[in-house]
Write a protein that holds these residues in place. Sequence first.
Motif, PDB file in Angstrom:
ATOM      1  N   PHE A  20      10.889  -8.667  -7.894  1.00  0.00           N
ATOM      2  CA  PHE A  20      12.306  -8.329  -7.935  1.00  0.00           C
ATOM      3  C   PHE A  20      13.145  -9.226  -7.030  1.00  0.00           C
ATOM      4  N   SER A  21      12.573 -10.336  -6.570  1.00  0.00           N
ATOM      5  CA  SER A  21      13.311 -11.234  -5.684  1.00  0.00           C
ATOM      6  C   SER A  21      13.830 -12.463  -6.414  1.00  0.00           C
ATOM      7  N   GLN A  22      13.895 -12.406  -7.744  1.00  0.00           N
ATOM      8  CA  GLN A  22      14.389 -13.532  -8.511  1.00  0.00           C
ATOM      9  C   GLN A  22      15.875 -13.748  -8.242  1.00  0.00           C
ATOM     10  N   ASN A  23      16.291 -15.018  -8.271  1.00  0.00           N
ATOM     11  CA  ASN A  23      17.688 -15.341  -8.040  1.00  0.00           C
ATOM     12  C   ASN A  23      18.569 -14.829  -9.177  1.00  0.00           C
ATOM     13  N   ILE A  24      19.784 -14.445  -8.825  1.00  0.00           N
ATOM     14  CA  ILE A  24      20.778 -13.992  -9.799  1.00  0.00           C
ATOM     15  C   ILE A  24      21.705 -15.157 -10.092  1.00  0.00           C
ATOM     16  N   LEU A  25      21.937 -15.451 -11.360  1.00  0.00           N
ATOM     17  CA  LEU A  25      22.818 -16.551 -11.728  1.00  0.00           C
ATOM     18  C   LEU A  25      24.282 -16.129 -11.609  1.00  0.00           C
ATOM     19  N   GLU A  26      25.067 -16.970 -10.939  1.00  0.00           N
ATOM     20  CA  GLU A  26      26.482 -16.651 -10.718  1.00  0.00           C
ATOM     21  C   GLU A  26      27.248 -16.511 -12.026  1.00  0.00           C
ATOM     22  N   SER A  41      25.705  -4.659 -16.519  1.00  0.00           N
ATOM     23  CA  SER A  41      25.608  -3.269 -16.060  1.00  0.00           C
ATOM     24  C   SER A  41      26.856  -2.781 -15.346  1.00  0.00           C
ATOM     25  N   ASP A  42      27.732  -3.714 -14.937  1.00  0.00           N
ATOM     26  CA  ASP A  42      28.936  -3.402 -14.158  1.00  0.00           C
ATOM     27  C   ASP A  42      28.587  -2.778 -12.806  1.00  0.00           C
ATOM     28  N   GLU A  43      27.403  -3.061 -12.315  1.00  0.00           N
ATOM     29  CA  GLU A  43      26.995  -2.565 -11.005  1.00  0.00           C
ATOM     30  C   GLU A  43      27.259  -3.622  -9.939  1.00  0.00           C
ATOM     31  N   LEU A  44      27.485  -3.165  -8.707  1.00  0.00           N
ATOM     32  CA  LEU A  44      27.685  -4.085  -7.589  1.00  0.00           C
ATOM     33  C   LEU A  44      26.442  -4.947  -7.393  1.00  0.00           C
ATOM     34  N   VAL A  45      26.672  -6.204  -7.038  1.00  0.00           N
ATOM     35  CA  VAL A  45      25.570  -7.152  -6.903  1.00  0.00           C
ATOM     36  C   VAL A  45      24.933  -7.044  -5.520  1.00  0.00           C
ATOM     37  N   THR A  46      23.613  -6.969  -5.507  1.00  0.00           N
ATOM     38  CA  THR A  46      22.827  -7.089  -4.288  1.00  0.00           C
ATOM     39  C   THR A  46      21.669  -8.032  -4.573  1.00  0.00           C
ATOM     40  N   GLY A  47      21.574  -9.108  -3.802  1.00  0.00           N
ATOM     41  CA  GLY A  47      20.511 -10.083  -4.015  1.00  0.00           C
ATOM     42  C   GLY A  47      20.996 -11.499  -3.789  1.00  0.00           C
ATOM     43  N   ILE A  48      20.115 -12.445  -4.016  1.00  0.00           N
ATOM     44  CA  ILE A  48      20.429 -13.866  -3.847  1.00  0.00           C
ATOM     45  C   ILE A  48      21.079 -14.399  -5.116  1.00  0.00           C
ATOM     46  N   VAL A  49      22.283 -14.962  -4.975  1.00  0.00           N
ATOM     47  CA  VAL A  49      23.046 -15.485  -6.110  1.00  0.00           C
ATOM     48  C   VAL A  49      23.082 -17.009  -6.028  1.00  0.00           C
ATOM     49  N   VAL A  50      22.895 -17.636  -7.186  1.00  0.00           N
ATOM     50  CA  VAL A  50      22.871 -19.095  -7.262  1.00  0.00           C
ATOM     51  C   VAL A  50      23.818 -19.575  -8.352  1.00  0.00           C
ATOM     52  N   SER A  51      24.626 -20.590  -8.041  1.00  0.00           N
ATOM     53  CA  SER A  51      25.423 -21.265  -9.063  1.00  0.00           C
ATOM     54  C   SER A  51      24.914 -22.691  -9.197  1.00  0.00           C
ATOM     55  N   LYS A  52      25.166 -23.313 -10.364  1.00  0.00           N
ATOM     56  CA  LYS A  52      24.587 -24.620 -10.666  1.00  0.00           C
ATOM     57  C   LYS A  52      25.659 -25.667 -10.971  1.00  0.00           C
ATOM     58  N   LYS A  61      24.397 -21.229  -2.961  1.00  0.00           N
ATOM     59  CA  LYS A  61      23.372 -20.189  -2.888  1.00  0.00           C
ATOM     60  C   LYS A  61      23.631 -19.302  -1.676  1.00  0.00           C
ATOM     61  N   GLY A  62      23.543 -17.987  -1.895  1.00  0.00           N
ATOM     62  CA  GLY A  62      23.735 -17.059  -0.795  1.00  0.00           C
ATOM     63  C   GLY A  62      23.463 -15.627  -1.215  1.00  0.00           C
ATOM     64  N   PHE A  76      25.807 -27.341  -2.018  1.00  0.00           N
ATOM     65  CA  PHE A  76      25.042 -28.576  -2.092  1.00  0.00           C
ATOM     66  C   PHE A  76      25.779 -29.635  -2.901  1.00  0.00           C
ATOM     67  N   HIS A  77      25.631 -30.895  -2.475  1.00  0.00           N
ATOM     68  CA  HIS A  77      26.096 -32.011  -3.281  1.00  0.00           C
ATOM     69  C   HIS A  77      25.230 -32.095  -4.539  1.00  0.00           C
TER      70      HIS A  77
END
Length: 202
Positions: A20-26, A41-52, A61-62, A76-77
């Motif tokens: 359950f520690s997979q990254n969440i895509l922004e 799900s319209d639920e509040l996000v908890t976890g590691i979020v990554v944009s590309k 990432k954060g 990141f550059h």
Amino acid sequence: MKKFLILLFIFVVTFPAMSFSQNILEENLIYRGNLAFHQESDELVTGIVVSKHESGETREKGKYVEGLKELEWKEFHENGKLLSTTNYNKGFKDGTFEVFFEDGKLKALGSYKNDKEQGNWQELDAEGKFLYIGNYENGYLHGRWQMFHMNGRLFSMGNFMEGVKEGMWEYFDDEGKLNKIQVFENDILIKCEGKCPEKDDE
């Protein structure tokens, strides 16, 4: 046998956390004000979020906790090198802020408190020479500020008081020679000595 049972126990305990520690895509989030939600799900996000980046490399990432940014976030550059680090507390910038050039050299350094600039801030050029050194108080320019010529010599030095120039400011040419002194009251120029602007230009 005993070692096998110990390893099996460790695997059973840690596997759910790993699953359950997979990254969440922004790109799968929506936002309401300062809060982030899962769009499905319209639920509040908890976890590691990554944009590309378009190249597929990580752009940012954060961590989110209950829909709010927390702790250290990294940008990141496109070449994968670190661009910036920003710290958050319950969705607000709070703590050290750093920016880096693509080669990894420091470009800027500062800090935030409750989403406002606070304390000492500095910016440097690609060769490591200062562009400015100054201070903030509650988001306002406050205290001593120094700005520099491209060759690294001091250009100007003076004080701000809650965002406005106050008192004596000194100005130097790119050879280090003092060429102008200005005195301000509440950001209004009241006196100038040396290479001063014409009255129409003040």
